[in-house]
Design an enzyme around this catalytic site. Structure first.
Site, PDB file in Angstrom:
ATOM      1  N   ASN A   8      -7.481  13.975   2.376  1.00  0.00           N
ATOM      2  CA  ASN A   8      -6.449  13.001   2.025  1.00  0.00           C
ATOM      3  C   ASN A   8      -6.493  12.855   0.502  1.00  0.00           C
ATOM      4  O   ASN A   8      -7.349  12.151  -0.037  1.00  0.00           O
ATOM      5  CB  ASN A   8      -6.765  11.674   2.729  1.00  0.00           C
ATOM      6  CG  ASN A   8      -5.739  10.601   2.429  1.00  0.00           C
ATOM      7  OD1 ASN A   8      -4.783  10.830   1.679  1.00  0.00           O
ATOM      8  ND2 ASN A   8      -5.932   9.430   3.008  1.00  0.00           N
ATOM      9  N   ARG A  91      -3.496  15.158   5.111  1.00  0.00           N
ATOM     10  CA  ARG A  91      -2.588  14.023   5.275  1.00  0.00           C
ATOM     11  C   ARG A  91      -1.493  14.153   4.219  1.00  0.00           C
ATOM     12  O   ARG A  91      -1.784  14.197   3.019  1.00  0.00           O
ATOM     13  CB  ARG A  91      -3.340  12.722   5.079  1.00  0.00           C
ATOM     14  CG  ARG A  91      -2.447  11.530   5.271  1.00  0.00           C
ATOM     15  CD  ARG A  91      -3.219  10.262   5.109  1.00  0.00           C
ATOM     16  NE  ARG A  91      -2.378   9.129   5.401  1.00  0.00           N
ATOM     17  CZ  ARG A  91      -2.828   7.902   5.485  1.00  0.00           C
ATOM     18  NH1 ARG A  91      -4.101   7.649   5.302  1.00  0.00           N
ATOM     19  NH2 ARG A  91      -2.002   6.914   5.749  1.00  0.00           N
ATOM     20  N   HIS A 179       2.448   5.250   7.990  1.00  0.00           N
ATOM     21  CA  HIS A 179       1.257   4.943   8.803  1.00  0.00           C
ATOM     22  C   HIS A 179       1.345   5.595  10.196  1.00  0.00           C
ATOM     23  O   HIS A 179       0.699   5.136  11.143  1.00  0.00           O
ATOM     24  CB  HIS A 179       1.069   3.415   8.987  1.00  0.00           C
ATOM     25  CG  HIS A 179       0.575   2.715   7.762  1.00  0.00           C
ATOM     26  ND1 HIS A 179       1.036   1.466   7.386  1.00  0.00           N
ATOM     27  CD2 HIS A 179      -0.325   3.078   6.833  1.00  0.00           C
ATOM     28  CE1 HIS A 179       0.445   1.097   6.277  1.00  0.00           C
ATOM     29  NE2 HIS A 179      -0.392   2.066   5.913  1.00  0.00           N
ATOM     30  N   ARG A 239       1.560  -4.441  -3.142  1.00  0.00           N
ATOM     31  CA  ARG A 239       2.989  -4.129  -2.983  1.00  0.00           C
ATOM     32  C   ARG A 239       3.730  -5.334  -2.413  1.00  0.00           C
ATOM     33  O   ARG A 239       3.178  -6.085  -1.609  1.00  0.00           O
ATOM     34  CB  ARG A 239       3.171  -2.935  -2.047  1.00  0.00           C
ATOM     35  CG  ARG A 239       2.786  -1.622  -2.671  1.00  0.00           C
ATOM     36  CD  ARG A 239       2.828  -0.499  -1.659  1.00  0.00           C
ATOM     37  NE  ARG A 239       1.507  -0.112  -1.227  1.00  0.00           N
ATOM     38  CZ  ARG A 239       1.241   0.693  -0.200  1.00  0.00           C
ATOM     39  NH1 ARG A 239       2.219   1.187   0.516  1.00  0.00           N
ATOM     40  NH2 ARG A 239       0.002   0.997   0.117  1.00  0.00           N
ATOM     41  N   GLU A 377      -7.387   7.670  11.339  1.00  0.00           N
ATOM     42  CA  GLU A 377      -6.347   8.640  10.983  1.00  0.00           C
ATOM     43  C   GLU A 377      -6.932  10.040  10.811  1.00  0.00           C
ATOM     44  O   GLU A 377      -6.289  11.042  11.121  1.00  0.00           O
ATOM     45  CB  GLU A 377      -5.654   8.184   9.692  1.00  0.00           C
ATOM     46  CG  GLU A 377      -4.787   6.959   9.923  1.00  0.00           C
ATOM     47  CD  GLU A 377      -4.671   6.049   8.727  1.00  0.00           C
ATOM     48  OE1 GLU A 377      -5.737   5.596   8.229  1.00  0.00           O
ATOM     49  OE2 GLU A 377      -3.556   5.784   8.279  1.00  0.00           O
TER      50      GLU A 377
END
Ligand code: AMP
Length: 398
Positions: A8, A91, A179, A239, A377
């Site tokens: 990732n 990813r 996600h 964010r 993940e």
């Protein structure tokens, strides 16, 4: 012994995990990351049942993605001798409107994904740098792109369109949702833990530094709180989440903010950090007794509950909620705040089970159910990688 490596790659870090290719479940054999690529690169890793290792990667301080992937390879060779990497899964934040499944990586796919950079400028180029570096370091190992958008790709036009002129949708300006690897993993776990609810109408709340919600019906995404970018929806660590676009017009017209200033404001200075003026980290806010910290947590809970209401409307019903992500898995206070506001959906929190962080945190008597499930993940990427390369059955049979 064959292993799958997952990567990732972000702007300043590369995270990795190694899985036994013969096992579909169980923890990673090793995990690690290189942080501070742009300034002071530090390599941290741990193989199962050993002490964590941590060292400076480069005397110069900085390092690029190639050096990071090279260091991962060296570490694997020195610590996991006798094991070989047979496939690598990456990813990739954006698969664009077309890709609903993971794909084997070749030159054409890389070019296609590069063309999507304007849709995810803060992630896509770094994800692809990781791909290029890994192909250079492991030239004979098959590599697979796993997209955060793929899980949401079955939505119809009415779900993904913005109410702006229609041609923008066809040019790619639409809701994508993110996600997806986390949601897919959780949906799979729920099928094992609670098959009846998993076949019904479920909200998955991925509450971490990035936070979003997904409405899932019979294991498929039907709506997401995230939109065109990973800015929309819930407030996050730094964010803003959903914001009236009129605020942006005002900031441009009256405060002279340009695209760079707005990007920094919305991605880096907002969310929990901006509202609290204290920290982007929920643990810091929970430990603080300041009014600003308390209001920020309350705002996060309220916004989460309002968005859940909107996703329940999309689902036309509700059977269960699953909490995951760093906050969802660990903050009993946030979970309780959310569940207390969702009694109208037939939920009754079991406060003791919630405090303990049990898998089931709703009371047995209530109609709907609430769960806590740790996401993984990397495991999802490893599974996809084995499937796409055709190694899944072979590794297990070997
Ligand atoms: P993630 O991005 O999924 O790693 O989640 C990071 C977020 O989870 C940060 O806001 C952390 O403060 C939060 N978090 C992790 N552990 C806890 C905890 N024990 N209590 C509250 N928040 C936590």
């Amino acid at each position: 012994m064959p292993m799958v490596l997952t990567l990732n790659a972000g702007s300043s870090s590369v995270k990795f995990a190694l899985f036994d290719a013969a096992l579909d479940d169980g923890p990673a054999m090793a995990t690690g990351q290189i942080d501070g690529l742009a300034s002071h690169a530090i390599f941290t890793a741990r193989a199962a049942a050993t002490e964590k290792e941590c060292f400076e990667l480069s005397p110069a301080g900085r390092a690029d993605h190639v050096r990071a992937v090279n260091a991962i390879l060296e570490w694997i060779e020195s610590r996991l001798a006798g094991r070989s990497v047979v496939a690598i899964g990456h990813r990739i934040v954006h698969g664009g409107p077309r890709h609903a499944t993971p794909l084997p990586i070749d030159d054409n796919l890389i070019e296609e994904l590069r063309a999507l950079t304007p849709l995810a400028p803060l992630h896509q180029p770094h994800n692809l740098q990781g791909v290029v570096a890994a192909r250079a370091e492991f030239p004979h190992v098959p590599q697979v792109a796993c997209f955060d958008t793929a899980f949401h790709r079955g939505h119809p036009f009415v779900t993904d369109a913005f109410a702006i002129p229609r041609h923008f949708y066809h040019e790619g300006v639409r809701r994508y949702g993110f996600h997806g690897l986390s949601y897919e993993y959780i949906a799979g776990c729920l099928r094992r833990i609670a098959p009846v609810e998993a076949a019904g109408k479920v909200i998955i709340a991925h509450l971490g530094n990035g936070a979003s919600l997904c409405a899932v019906r019979d294991g498929r995404s039907i709506a997401s709180s995230m939109g065109f970018t990973a800015l929309d929806g819930l407030p996050m660590g730094t964010r803003c989440g959903q914001i009236d676009p009129g605020v942006l017009l005002y900031l441009m017209a009256e405060k002279g903010m340009d695209v760079h200033a707005l990007t920094d404001l919305l991605y880096n200075q907002s969310g929990l950090k901006g509202l609290s003026g204290l920290s982007s980290d929920m643990r810091d806010l929970q430990a603080s007794d300041s009014r600003e910290a308390r209001e920020t947590i309350d705002h996060f809970i309220l916004r989460t509950c309002r968005k859940i209401g909107s996703l329940v409307a999309a689902l036309e019903g509700f059977d269960a909620i699953v909490f995951t992500g760093g906050i969802g898995e660990n903050s009993a206070a946030v979970r309780k705040g959310v569940l207390d506001r969702l009694r109208w959906l037939g939920l009754e929190p079991d406060d003791e089970a919630n405090e303990r962080g049990d898998t089931v945190i709703s009371s047995p008597a209530c109609r709907a159910r609430a769960f806590v499930i740790k996401t993984d993940e990397e495991r999802m990427i490893a599974r996809h990688t084995l499937e796409v390369t055709g190694l899944a059955g072979r590794s297990r049979a070997a």
